[in-house]
Scaffold this active site. Structure first.
Site, PDB file in Angstrom:
ATOM      1  N   GLN A 129       0.608  -1.028   0.040  1.00 26.73           N
ATOM      2  CA  GLN A 129       0.193   0.058  -0.166  1.00 26.73           C
ATOM      3  C   GLN A 129       0.813   1.161  -0.074  1.00 26.73           C
ATOM      4  O   GLN A 129       1.149   1.975   1.082  1.00 26.73           O
ATOM      5  CB  GLN A 129      -1.121  -0.441   0.896  1.00 26.73           C
ATOM      6  CG  GLN A 129      -2.106   1.121   1.148  1.00 26.73           C
ATOM      7  CD  GLN A 129      -3.260   1.270   1.972  1.00 26.73           C
ATOM      8  OE1 GLN A 129      -3.677  -0.521   2.967  1.00 26.73           O
ATOM      9  NE2 GLN A 129      -4.100   1.876   2.169  1.00 26.73           N
ATOM     10  N   PHE A 130       0.879   1.749  -1.255  1.00 31.88           N
ATOM     11  CA  PHE A 130       2.215   2.729  -1.609  1.00 31.88           C
ATOM     12  C   PHE A 130       1.286   4.676  -0.791  1.00 31.88           C
ATOM     13  O   PHE A 130       2.054   5.421  -0.765  1.00 31.88           O
ATOM     14  CB  PHE A 130       2.637   2.696  -3.236  1.00 31.88           C
ATOM     15  CG  PHE A 130       1.377   3.628  -3.432  1.00 31.88           C
ATOM     16  CD1 PHE A 130       1.508   4.618  -3.411  1.00 31.88           C
ATOM     17  CD2 PHE A 130       1.044   2.696  -4.469  1.00 31.88           C
ATOM     18  CE1 PHE A 130       0.265   5.299  -4.562  1.00 31.88           C
ATOM     19  CE2 PHE A 130      -0.503   2.957  -5.664  1.00 31.88           C
ATOM     20  CZ  PHE A 130      -0.327   4.714  -5.331  1.00 31.88           C
ATOM     21  N   THR A 131       0.077   4.134  -0.543  1.00 36.89           N
ATOM     22  CA  THR A 131      -0.324   5.069   0.013  1.00 36.89           C
ATOM     23  C   THR A 131      -0.279   5.311   0.529  1.00 36.89           C
ATOM     24  O   THR A 131      -0.219   6.483   1.323  1.00 36.89           O
ATOM     25  CB  THR A 131      -1.546   5.293  -0.615  1.00 36.89           C
ATOM     26  OG1 THR A 131      -2.558   3.883   0.281  1.00 36.89           O
ATOM     27  CG2 THR A 131      -2.577   5.196  -1.998  1.00 36.89           C
TER      28      THR A 131
END
Length: 216
Positions: A129-131
């Site tokens: 989850q790069f967010t």
């Protein structure tokens, strides 16, 4: 340094989130104090940008892609993980060890924060989850420039998941699909949600005894 000398000190993080400028006219002792204050502020702010994982204690969790369940677990931890530009093989390996050692469950006497996921024979579901690196400082559109480039992130993320399996048991560790649109479902137990930082992990090392969450 003569008392008539002016000092201008500026510090800005690479993503533009941190800006610090100090003007000072003073003697050498006071000047030293200004430097100390400025450096501490800058380093603390940068550390905040390196958060890598969010841990959620769960009764169950699953990942669905294109209407198909690709991974599921029972009691254990759902790990939302992001790779930052300052992460490397050592930092993700160390973080993997600390996640497994994190005491998130009570013991048989119901004393809180006494057992880790290995103690309870739980499972681990990892989700990329790069967010987590989103910057929301300006406007209403999140900025994800703080995350690592996809090709670098995938290599380190895969190594992170493999490291958890090696340190624990491969059949106990499940994964989502990197860069896919995923539907992540879980039943949070508690709720208990913790954040872990890759920069803090590098500083503390894999064998630090500080693996019990602080509660208020």
């Amino acid at each position: 340094m003569p008392s008539s000398t002016f000092l201008k000190f500026s510090a800005t993080h690479s993503d533009g989130r941190i800006g610090l400028e100090i003007w000072w006219k003073s003697d050498r002792n006071r000047l030293s104090g200004v430097f100390s204050c400025a450096i501490v502020v800058s380093l603390r702010s940068q550390t905040e940008l390196r958060r890598l994982a969010v841990l959620q204690r769960c009764l169950s969790g699953s990942v669905t892609v294109d209407s198909q369940v690709v991974s599921s677990i029972g009691k254990g931890i759902v790990v939302l993980a992001a790779i930052g530009p300052n992460d490397n093989v050592k930092s993700v390996e160390t973080l993997a060890g600390r996640i497994l050692k994190m005491k998130m469950w009570p013991d048989e006497n119901n004393a809180q924060w006494k057992q880790n996921v290995q103690d309870i024979q739980g499972e681990v579901l990892c989700v990329s989850q790069f967010t987590l690196f989103a910057s929301t400082r300006k406007g209403t559109k999140p900025d994800f420039h703080g995350a690592a480039k996809p090709e670098v992130a995938k290599e380190l993320y895969d190594h992170f998941v493999i490291s958890i399996g090696k340190l624990y048991s491969p059949e106990k560790v499940k994964d989502g699909v990197f860069q896919a649109m995923m539907e992540v479902a879980l039943v949070n137990d508690g709720p208990v949600t913790l954040q872990m930082d890759s920069e803090e992990t590098r500083r503390l090392g894999p064998n630090t005894p500080d693996t019990t969450p602080t509660t208020t």
